[in-house]
Design a protein around this motif. Sequence first.
Motif, short mmCIF file in Angstrom:
data_model
loop_
_atom_site.label_atom_id
_atom_site.label_comp_id
_atom_site.label_asym_id
_atom_site.label_seq_id
_atom_site.Cartn_x
_atom_site.Cartn_y
_atom_site.Cartn_z
N TYR A 2 65.13 -40.79 2.70
CA TYR A 2 64.51 -40.64 1.38
C TYR A 2 64.60 -39.18 0.94
CZ TYR A 2 62.55 -45.20 2.56
OH TYR A 2 62.40 -46.51 2.91
N ASP A 3 64.43 -38.96 -0.36
CA ASP A 3 64.33 -37.59 -0.86
C ASP A 3 62.94 -37.02 -0.60
OD1 ASP A 3 66.97 -37.48 -1.97
OD2 ASP A 3 66.26 -38.70 -3.65
N VAL A 4 61.93 -37.87 -0.81
CA VAL A 4 60.53 -37.45 -0.63
C VAL A 4 59.74 -38.62 -0.04
CG1 VAL A 4 58.43 -36.61 -1.74
CG2 VAL A 4 60.67 -35.91 -2.63
N ILE A 5 58.90 -38.33 0.94
CA ILE A 5 57.93 -39.31 1.44
C ILE A 5 56.55 -38.81 1.05
CG2 ILE A 5 56.88 -40.36 3.47
CD1 ILE A 5 59.59 -40.15 4.86
N VAL A 6 55.77 -39.67 0.42
CA VAL A 6 54.41 -39.33 0.00
C VAL A 6 53.44 -40.13 0.86
CG1 VAL A 6 52.76 -39.24 -1.90
CG2 VAL A 6 55.21 -38.94 -2.36
N VAL A 7 52.58 -39.43 1.58
CA VAL A 7 51.57 -40.07 2.42
C VAL A 7 50.26 -40.13 1.63
CG1 VAL A 7 50.30 -39.98 4.60
CG2 VAL A 7 52.69 -39.20 4.49
N GLY A 8 49.84 -41.33 1.28
CA GLY A 8 48.66 -41.52 0.44
C GLY A 8 49.08 -41.97 -0.94
N ALA A 9 48.52 -43.09 -1.41
CA ALA A 9 48.96 -43.66 -2.68
C ALA A 9 47.81 -43.84 -3.66
CB ALA A 9 49.66 -45.00 -2.45
N VAL A 98 40.60 -50.32 -10.37
CA VAL A 98 41.41 -50.41 -11.58
C VAL A 98 42.42 -49.27 -11.64
CG1 VAL A 98 41.36 -50.33 -14.12
CG2 VAL A 98 39.60 -51.61 -12.86
N LEU A 99 41.94 -48.03 -11.57
CA LEU A 99 42.81 -46.86 -11.73
C LEU A 99 43.91 -46.80 -10.69
CD1 LEU A 99 43.50 -44.09 -13.00
CD2 LEU A 99 41.85 -43.09 -11.39
N ASP A 100 43.54 -46.94 -9.42
CA ASP A 100 44.52 -46.76 -8.36
C ASP A 100 45.62 -47.81 -8.42
OD1 ASP A 100 42.67 -44.84 -7.77
OD2 ASP A 100 42.31 -45.46 -5.71
N LYS A 101 45.26 -49.03 -8.76
CA LYS A 101 46.27 -50.11 -8.87
C LYS A 101 47.23 -49.82 -10.02
CE LYS A 101 47.73 -54.36 -7.83
NZ LYS A 101 48.67 -54.69 -8.89
N ILE A 102 46.71 -49.30 -11.13
CA ILE A 102 47.58 -48.96 -12.26
C ILE A 102 48.60 -47.90 -11.86
CG2 ILE A 102 47.61 -47.78 -14.51
CD1 ILE A 102 44.98 -49.27 -15.15
N LEU A 103 48.16 -46.89 -11.13
CA LEU A 103 49.07 -45.82 -10.71
C LEU A 103 50.08 -46.30 -9.68
CD1 LEU A 103 46.45 -42.93 -10.54
CD2 LEU A 103 48.44 -43.00 -12.06
N VAL A 104 49.65 -47.11 -8.72
CA VAL A 104 50.57 -47.64 -7.72
C VAL A 104 51.62 -48.52 -8.39
CG1 VAL A 104 50.78 -49.20 -5.74
CG2 VAL A 104 49.00 -47.45 -5.76
N ASP A 105 51.19 -49.38 -9.31
CA ASP A 105 52.14 -50.25 -10.02
C ASP A 105 53.13 -49.42 -10.83
OD1 ASP A 105 50.93 -52.48 -8.98
OD2 ASP A 105 49.84 -53.02 -10.80
N ALA A 112 59.87 -46.23 -7.07
CA ALA A 112 59.41 -45.78 -5.75
C ALA A 112 59.20 -46.99 -4.84
CB ALA A 112 58.12 -44.99 -5.88
N GLU A 113 59.54 -46.84 -3.58
CA GLU A 113 59.21 -47.87 -2.59
C GLU A 113 57.78 -47.61 -2.11
OE1 GLU A 113 60.44 -49.17 1.97
OE2 GLU A 113 61.90 -48.09 0.73
N VAL A 114 56.96 -48.65 -2.09
CA VAL A 114 55.56 -48.50 -1.70
C VAL A 114 55.29 -49.41 -0.52
CG1 VAL A 114 53.15 -48.61 -2.42
CG2 VAL A 114 54.92 -48.01 -4.10
#
Length: 383
Positions: A2-9, A98-105, A112-114
């Motif tokens: 990957y170019d970037v891995i983000v830990v925490g969503a 509500v907020l976190d699901k909107i951002l993950v979606d 992005a792969e989640v």
Amino acid sequence: MYDVIVVGARPAGAATGMLLARRGLKVLMVDRARFPSDTLSTHQIQPAGVQRLDHWGLLDTLLAAGTPATGSVRFDISGTVVQGRYPDGFLCSPRRTVLDKILVDAARDAGAEVREGFHVAGVVNDGSRVTGIRGRGGEELRAPVVVGADGKHSLVAKEVAATVLRETAPGTVASYSYWEGVDMPVGELYHRPGRAVAAFPTNDGLTMVYAAAPRTQFDAWRRDIEGNLLATVDGCGDLGERVRAGKRVERLRTTVDLPNVVRRAQGPGWFLAGDAGLVMDPVTAQGIGNALADAELLADTIVQGRDDYQRRRDEARRGIFDLTTGLARLRPVRGLSALLLKAVARRQESVEQFLGVFAGTVPVETFRRPGNVLRILAQRARG
């Protein structure tokens, strides 16, 4: 690879992943949670954060989910009332489900792969820089950049031995829950000696009510959390009557895990965003807004190949960190500060500037500049 891995969503990680994926990078986001899921939160997205969501095309989705827009706020600080509309928009206080699901979606939609329910065991490095992460099952995932957006007890920060640059001892115990049937025409915040209170409308027609006390009183506070919270709210004008006229519909959430820490935010192959890099007491409700700001700054840093993320983040947060840790002491407002507040309350221009400090649109340093303080006090003296 990957170019970037983000830990925490959650907000910092999901927003970072979304912005990077929108710019064409191959991004992996991992989180041990599954969404939607709840987490302890101040709820408030200050107007600067709301503006970012709007710019990213996500605000309409948040509002369509039944998140109220709060354009007016009432600060009652030891009896001095500063009330008005935010000069640059409004704030929202969404449930994190509500907020976190909107951002993950949105991150997924951007490409992005989640991976939800993914537990990170550590970071991988080649002896000179971080090169990826390792899952609990031993799986190794590689990227030249790893972003730790995994909260105030960040595993990534621990793994890279991120230096603590500043730290102030935790000052408060905080409790909150949700009430239905509470009349809330504006958002309300109160500061009393030894207490802080906030009440804001949130999703599903509910009101989030928060109260804080000195951490030294935790043993007494936890013996009767609801009784202590309601007694605190009773000391805030008629808010206590309005809350008691409603009905609490969920359990009370209480924590003393409220650190004030600034960590080094970047190193060879790694960055920290949100609470992983800088966390402070919820008394000024800056956490979500800071997370979104970090995401925007970090995405620009990575895409443009800059090396000044640390400096720019620190410059943006220094003033609000000092203000927050000061307010978290819950001390009486006296002397020049009390006179300044009374002067602010008398002029709409000053009210808007004061609200802008908490909204994230007016730097603390601008408000506290000696010339600005003298101008506000002089206007009061002239009547």
